[in-house]
Design a protein around this motif. Structure first.
Motif, PDB file in Angstrom:
ATOM      1  N   ALA A   1      -9.411   5.909 -12.032  1.00 39.45           N
ATOM      2  CA  ALA A   1      -9.315   5.345 -10.695  1.00 39.45           C
ATOM      3  C   ALA A   1     -10.357   5.927  -9.737  1.00 39.45           C
ATOM      4  O   ALA A   1     -10.405   5.545  -8.565  1.00 39.45           O
ATOM      5  CB  ALA A   1      -7.907   5.580 -10.138  1.00 39.45           C
ATOM      6  N   GLY A   2     -11.159   6.867 -10.217  1.00 42.62           N
ATOM      7  CA  GLY A   2     -12.204   7.466  -9.382  1.00 42.62           C
ATOM      8  C   GLY A   2     -11.730   8.603  -8.503  1.00 42.62           C
ATOM      9  O   GLY A   2     -12.428   8.984  -7.553  1.00 42.62           O
ATOM     10  N   VAL A   3     -10.561   9.156  -8.810  1.00 40.24           N
ATOM     11  CA  VAL A   3     -10.015  10.258  -8.011  1.00 40.24           C
ATOM     12  C   VAL A   3     -10.553  11.582  -8.533  1.00 40.24           C
ATOM     13  O   VAL A   3     -10.625  11.792  -9.749  1.00 40.24           O
ATOM     14  CB  VAL A   3      -8.470  10.261  -8.064  1.00 40.24           C
TER      15      VAL A   3
ATOM     16  N   LYS B   1       0.844  -1.193   0.000  1.00 43.56           N
ATOM     17  CA  LYS B   1       0.000   0.000   0.000  1.00 43.56           C
ATOM     18  C   LYS B   1       0.877   1.239   0.000  1.00 43.56           C
ATOM     19  O   LYS B   1       1.746   1.391   0.857  1.00 43.56           O
ATOM     20  CB  LYS B   1      -0.916   0.014   1.226  1.00 43.56           C
ATOM     21  N   VAL B   2       0.620   2.127  -0.955  1.00 44.52           N
ATOM     22  CA  VAL B   2       1.413   3.343  -1.131  1.00 44.52           C
ATOM     23  C   VAL B   2       0.503   4.554  -0.982  1.00 44.52           C
ATOM     24  O   VAL B   2      -0.618   4.556  -1.500  1.00 44.52           O
ATOM     25  CB  VAL B   2       2.087   3.359  -2.517  1.00 44.52           C
ATOM     26  N   LEU B   3       0.975   5.567  -0.303  1.00 43.52           N
ATOM     27  CA  LEU B   3       0.226   6.811  -0.198  1.00 43.52           C
ATOM     28  C   LEU B   3       0.912   7.905  -1.004  1.00 43.52           C
ATOM     29  O   LEU B   3       2.137   8.057  -0.965  1.00 43.52           O
ATOM     30  CB  LEU B   3       0.102   7.262   1.254  1.00 43.52           C
ATOM     31  N   THR B   4       0.127   8.656  -1.727  1.00 43.74           N
ATOM     32  CA  THR B   4       0.554   9.885  -2.397  1.00 43.74           C
ATOM     33  C   THR B   4      -0.681  10.742  -2.527  1.00 43.74           C
ATOM     34  O   THR B   4      -1.776  10.218  -2.738  1.00 43.74           O
ATOM     35  CB  THR B   4       1.203   9.603  -3.769  1.00 43.74           C
ATOM     36  N   PRO B   5      -0.583  12.052  -2.364  1.00 41.73           N
ATOM     37  CA  PRO B   5      -1.788  12.883  -2.394  1.00 41.73           C
ATOM     38  C   PRO B   5      -2.327  13.115  -3.796  1.00 41.73           C
ATOM     39  O   PRO B   5      -1.787  12.620  -4.793  1.00 41.73           O
ATOM     40  CB  PRO B   5      -1.343  14.190  -1.732  1.00 41.73           C
ATOM     41  N   ASN B   6      -3.399  13.879  -3.868  1.00 42.20           N
ATOM     42  CA  ASN B   6      -4.092  14.174  -5.125  1.00 42.20           C
ATOM     43  C   ASN B   6      -3.320  15.249  -5.896  1.00 42.20           C
ATOM     44  O   ASN B   6      -3.134  16.360  -5.390  1.00 42.20           O
ATOM     45  CB  ASN B   6      -5.515  14.652  -4.795  1.00 42.20           C
ATOM     46  N   PRO B   7      -2.899  14.974  -7.120  1.00 42.20           N
ATOM     47  CA  PRO B   7      -2.104  15.957  -7.864  1.00 42.20           C
ATOM     48  C   PRO B   7      -2.884  17.188  -8.309  1.00 42.20           C
ATOM     49  O   PRO B   7      -2.286  18.156  -8.778  1.00 42.20           O
ATOM     50  CB  PRO B   7      -1.605  15.163  -9.072  1.00 42.20           C
ATOM     51  N   PHE B   8      -4.201  17.173  -8.133  1.00 35.85           N
ATOM     52  CA  PHE B   8      -4.990  18.337  -8.544  1.00 35.85           C
ATOM     53  C   PHE B   8      -5.202  19.327  -7.401  1.00 35.85           C
ATOM     54  O   PHE B   8      -5.789  20.388  -7.598  1.00 35.85           O
ATOM     55  CB  PHE B   8      -6.306  17.874  -9.162  1.00 35.85           C
TER      56      PHE B   8
END
Length: 346
Positions: free
Chosen positions: A340-342, A158-165
Motif C-alpha cells: 500500500a506504500g506505507v 474513509k477509515v483512519l488508523t495509524p502506522n503499526p511500525f
C-alpha cells in the motif's frame, strides 16, 4: 527532547498539572516531550516514560501520590510519546524508573536489553495497569450508522488508523480487524483478506501515532477512526464532538507497566499506588478499564464486555503475532502495508 526547569513549589506543580490536563497535554506521541513536577529539594526524582494517551491521567495521579505519606519528597520527570519510540529511547539510554507501553513487545525490548526484570509480568496484575478494547470512533450521533466491521468496507467509507511500525495502537487496531474476520484466528486467510481490503481501499493515510490519528480525525473528513475506547472517552471529556461504537467482535487491549532494574525503591511504591483503588478510579474516570478488581466491579456498568471479545493469546501471543504479522521482512501485515506504500521504517 525538550525539558523544562522543575518548579520550586509543590503547589505550583499541582496547578501546572491541572492546566495541562485541561488542555489535553502537549507532548502527544511525537517523540517523548518531557516535563518535571515536584519540589526542587525533593529527596528522589522518578522518571516516568510512557506512551502518550494516559498523560492526562498521570497529570492527576502524580499530585495525588504527592499528597500521600509515601509520595512526600518524591518529584517526577515525565516523558510521553509513541510507544515504540519511547521503548527505543529507553533502550538507547533515556533515564527511566517506571515505564508503561501500549504493546508487550515494547516491554520485551527492555527485558532483552536487561533494563527490565524478566518477571515484570508475574505479579497479581500480570504487569497490566489498564485494559481497553478497539472501538470505532465516529462523528457525534453516528450519522452513518457504523455498527459492524463490514460497515467499514462500504463503498466510499474513509477509515483512519495509524502506522503499526510506529504506533502500538495501530497494531491493536489491525489485530482486531484481522481477528474478527479470522474468527479469532481460525481462518487466517479471511483475516488477512479483510486487512488488505481495509488498508488498500479505505485507509487514506496512516499517521505516526494514535494521538495524531485522533487529531487528524477531529480535523479531517474521515468517517471512522479505529482506536482505543478511552481515546474516544478522553476526546469527549475535552469537548470533542465524537461518539464511539464497540463492535461485538473486538480485541482486548492490554497496557503494560513496570519498574526498571536500577530504579529506586520509590518507583515500586509509586507503581503500587498506580494500581491502588484511588489511582485506578482516576483511570476509570477517563475511560480506561481498571485492572484493580474492586474498582472494575464498581464501574462495571461503564465497561460492558463485548460478546465476541478475544485476546492476544487467542491469536497466539505477542511472541508469535509480532513476528508473523509485523516483522518488516516477512510479516504478512507488513507486506500488505508495503504494497500500500506505507513506510515500515521505525
Amino acid at each position: 527532547m525538550k525539558s523544562r526547569t522543575p518548579v520550586v513549589l509543590a503547589l505550583i506543580a499541582t496547578l501546572v498539572a491541572l492546566v495541562v490536563a485541561g488542555c489535553g497535554g502537549a507532548s502527544d506521541e511525537k517523540g517523548g516531550d518531557a516535563s518535571a513536577s515536584g519540589s526542587s529539594d525533593a529527596d528522589t526524582t522518578l522518571s516516568l516514560v510512557a506512551y502518550s494517551t494516559p498523560e492526562v491521567v498521570y497529570d492527576e495521579i502524580i499530585p495525588d501520590f504527592a499528597r500521600t505519606a509515601d509520595g512526600r519528597g518524591v518529584a517526577f520527570k515525565t516523558s510521553f510519546g509513541a510507544s515504540g519510540d519511547q521503548s527505543r529511547a529507553v533502550e538507547a539510554g533515556q533515564k527511566a524508573d517506571v515505564v508503561s507501553f501500549s504493546v508487550e513487545p515494547d516491554m520485551t525490548r527492555l527485558t532483552d536489553a536487561g533494563l527490565v526484570a524478566d518477571d515484570w509480568n508475574r505479579g497479581a496484575n500480570r504487569g497490566l495497569v489498564t485494559t481497553s478494547v478497539v472501538s470505532f470512533v465516529v462523528r457525534r450521533g453516528n450519522p452513518k450508522n457504523f455498527r459492524t466491521w463490514d460497515d467499514l468496507l462500504r463503498p466510499g467509507v474513509k477509515v483512519l488508523t495509524p502506522n503499526p511500525f510506529t504506533s502500538g495502537a495501530a497494531k491493536w487496531n489491525l489485530l482486531a480487524a484481522y481477528g474478527q474476520a479470522a474468527r479469532g484466528g481460525a481462518d487466517p486467510e479471511a483475516g488477512l483478506a479483510y486487512v488488505r481490503t481495509l488498508i488498500n481501499d479505505h485507509v487514506p493515510v496512516q499517521d505516526r501515532s494514535g494521538r495524531e490519528a485522533l487529531q487528524n480525525f477531529i480535523n479531517g473528513d474521515a468517517d471512522v477512526l479505529l482506536s482505543y475506547e478511552y481515546e474516544a472517552t478522553t476526546a469527549q471529556k475535552k469537548g470533542e464532538e465524537v461518539d464511539y461504537v464497540i463492535p461485538d467482535d473486538t480485541i482486548r487491549i492490554d497496557i503494560d507497566i513496570a519498574t526498571t532494574r536500577d530504579a529506586p525503591a520509590e518507583a515500586r511504591t509509586f507503581l503500587d499506588y498506580v494500581l491502588s483503588e484511588p489511582a485506578q478510579q482516576r483511570f476509570a474516570d477517563w475511560g480506561y478499564r481498571p485492572v484493580n478488581e474492586t474498582v472494575l466491579a464498581a464501574n462495571r456498568a461503564r465497561f460492558p464486555t463485548p460478546s465476541g471479545l478475544f485476546t492476544i493469546d487467542d491469536l497466539g501471543g505477542w511472541s508469535r503475532v509480532n513476528d508473523e504479522f509485523f516483522d518488516i521482512e516477512n510479516g504478512s501485515i507488513a507486506k500488505i502495508e508495503e504494497e500500500a506504500g506505507v513506510s515500515t521504517a521505525k
